[in-house]
Enzyme design. Structure first.
Site, PDB file in Angstrom:
ATOM      1  N   PHE A 106       0.822  -1.199   0.059  1.00  0.00           N
ATOM      2  CA  PHE A 106      -0.089  -0.091   0.158  1.00  0.00           C
ATOM      3  C   PHE A 106       1.069   1.163  -0.034  1.00  0.00           C
ATOM      4  O   PHE A 106       1.822   1.299   0.928  1.00  0.00           O
ATOM      5  CB  PHE A 106      -0.935  -0.026   1.177  1.00  0.00           C
ATOM      6  CG  PHE A 106      -2.048   1.238   1.253  1.00  0.00           C
ATOM      7  CD1 PHE A 106      -3.095   1.055   0.613  1.00  0.00           C
ATOM      8  CD2 PHE A 106      -1.547   2.290   1.793  1.00  0.00           C
ATOM      9  CE1 PHE A 106      -3.843   2.277   0.559  1.00  0.00           C
ATOM     10  CE2 PHE A 106      -2.531   3.302   1.834  1.00  0.00           C
ATOM     11  CZ  PHE A 106      -3.512   3.555   1.095  1.00  0.00           C
ATOM     12  N   ASP A 150       9.464   2.595   1.169  1.00  0.00           N
ATOM     13  CA  ASP A 150       8.135   3.357   1.909  1.00  0.00           C
ATOM     14  C   ASP A 150       8.184   3.200   3.446  1.00  0.00           C
ATOM     15  O   ASP A 150       7.967   2.138   3.873  1.00  0.00           O
ATOM     16  CB  ASP A 150       7.102   2.815   1.237  1.00  0.00           C
ATOM     17  CG  ASP A 150       5.640   3.403   1.580  1.00  0.00           C
ATOM     18  OD1 ASP A 150       5.631   4.126   2.696  1.00  0.00           O
ATOM     19  OD2 ASP A 150       4.573   3.390   1.014  1.00  0.00           O
ATOM     20  N   LYS A 164       3.228  10.112   8.420  1.00  0.00           N
ATOM     21  CA  LYS A 164       2.357   9.495   9.634  1.00  0.00           C
ATOM     22  C   LYS A 164       2.935  10.014  10.847  1.00  0.00           C
ATOM     23  O   LYS A 164       2.631  11.067  11.185  1.00  0.00           O
ATOM     24  CB  LYS A 164       2.342   7.970   9.549  1.00  0.00           C
ATOM     25  CG  LYS A 164       1.182   7.454   8.432  1.00  0.00           C
ATOM     26  CD  LYS A 164       1.094   6.221   8.651  1.00  0.00           C
ATOM     27  CE  LYS A 164       0.050   5.328   7.664  1.00  0.00           C
ATOM     28  NZ  LYS A 164      -1.440   5.767   8.190  1.00  0.00           N
TER      29      LYS A 164
END
Length: 387
Positions: free
Chosen positions: A122, A207, A236
């Site tokens: 993702f 990532d 995040k």
């Protein structure tokens, strides 16, 4: 009827305040938050370091254009790249934007089109990030994706070696797949990734949106491995809830992203940079990170011990305070039961309960959460036995 687009399957709970690992809803009920806003509030709710930075900077200056120098950006970039393979940072507002920047940079620098990614991955919901994502449900209904992404089985070295060719700009991966089900990359696979990138001049993009900023017990998850990325993306946990993302890269990529090549209106604002700096100054301390690693090991050991005899549980896996419990039944159903019992978790994939407590979680909170999980899963076992 709500005035919001129904893009989220929202739970019927609205939170009014939070402190540390505790959230309190509008009715005054307390919950133990083992989601951290999906790996965002790494320092817990209301932590004084980012809160004070926000207050102090808010009284000085909120926003200036990126057409001007920004000392706070420079200071944050220096902390993020210190003792890493990286020399440069580009600041944006989210993980998807950071991954968009990484994809653009890789294609522009190499002049090549193909980027290799992996099933269950993702990388975000903007078009290029969605195209890179290895989950068809994310792409359903949106027509043709951005080209050219080759999405391979994860942990399959042979598939990687067969796909990597002269048209490959980059390999893009998560060291631990988060949304896909807390699936760690195998050491032998990562060795193959690094080797093929080195041999064929392919850029390596890691990532770190969910795994970075201390989540696994190190600053970045790739630091647990042999990988030396050319580019990494973070977001995040970088702002502890304040929107900020960053793409980090090696010095030889500098000229590829020269003036006018990429940009953002709000990315790396004085407010965002001040908060991000306070967050990483707190988390990137050796004592803080070692404590995260230790308490993550404690949580893992307690879960394995308490759930060992429950047939509902297939496997417990993860690193630091990113842990998944794979079950034989729907993770969403278990998450709902845990919500009713005062513990917030989030599913990953179909059958995995994802635990993402703040890095400041206490031993007592760990014990309370494990006891709640054990109780709910025991109930699920009983239900299975009677049906």
């Amino acid at each position: 009827m709500s005035s919001l687009f129904p893009t989220y399957a929202r739970k019927p709970v609205s939170f009014a305040e939070g402190k540390g690992t505790t959230l309190i809803d509008e009715n005054g009920k307390s919950y133990l938050d083992f989601t951290s806003g999906i790996a965002v509030v790494n320092l817990g709710h209301g932590h004084e370091a980012p809160l004070n930075a926000l207050k102090e900077q808010g009284e000085k200056l909120w926003h200036v254009s990126n057409l001007f120098e920004n000392t706070l950006q420079e200071e944050l970039a220096a902390i993020l790249t210190q003792n890493t393979p990286f020399d440069l940072a580009f600041f944006c507002n989210s993980g998807a934007e950071a991954n968009e920047a990484a994809i653009k940079l890789a294609k522009k620098h190499t002049g090549k089109n193909k980027i290799i990614t992996f099933q269950q991955s993702f990388h975000g919901r903007t078009f290029a990030a969605m195209s890179a994502t290895g989950q068809e449900k994310i792409k359903a209904g949106y027509g043709p994706m951005v080209s050219e992404f080759a999405i391979l089985p994860f942990n399959d070295s042979e598939a990687l070696l067969n796909e990597a060719d002269e048209n490959t700009a980059a390999v893009m991966l998560e060291v631990i797949q988060g949304e896909g089900g807390i699936i760690p990359a195998e050491p032998a696979f990562l060795e193959a990734v690094q080797e093929v990138c080195d041999e064929k001049g392919i850029l390596l993009i890691v990532d770190e949106i969910q795994t970075g900023i201390g989540r696994t017990g190190k600053r970045y998850a790739y630091e647990h491995t042999i990988l030396t990325p050319d580019i990494a993306t973070v977001a995040k946990g970088l702002g502890n809830g304040y929107p900020i993302g960053a793409m980090l890269g090696k010095s030889y990529l500098r000229e590829t992203f020269g003036p006018g090549s990429h940009g953002t209106t709000f990315g790396g604002s004085p407010l965002a940079s001040a908060v991000g700096k306070a967050v990483v100054q707190t988390i990137f301390q050796e004592g803080f990170l070692s404590n995260t690693e230790n308490i993550g090991n404690l949580l893992m050991n307690m879960l394995q011990e308490e759930l060992a005899d429950n047939p509902v549980v297939r496997e417990i896996r993860g690193k630091g305070l990113l842990i998944g419990i794979e079950c034989t039944i729907s993770a969403s159903a278990i998450a709902d039961e845990l919500l009713n019992s005062g513990l917030l978790v989030v599913p990953a994939g179909t059958n995995v309960i994802r635990l993402l407590p703040p890095l400041t979680v206490t031993i007592e909170e760990i014990k309370q959460a494990v006891e709640t999980i054990k109780m709910v899963l025991e109930k699920q076992r009983t239900l299975q036995q009677t049906t």
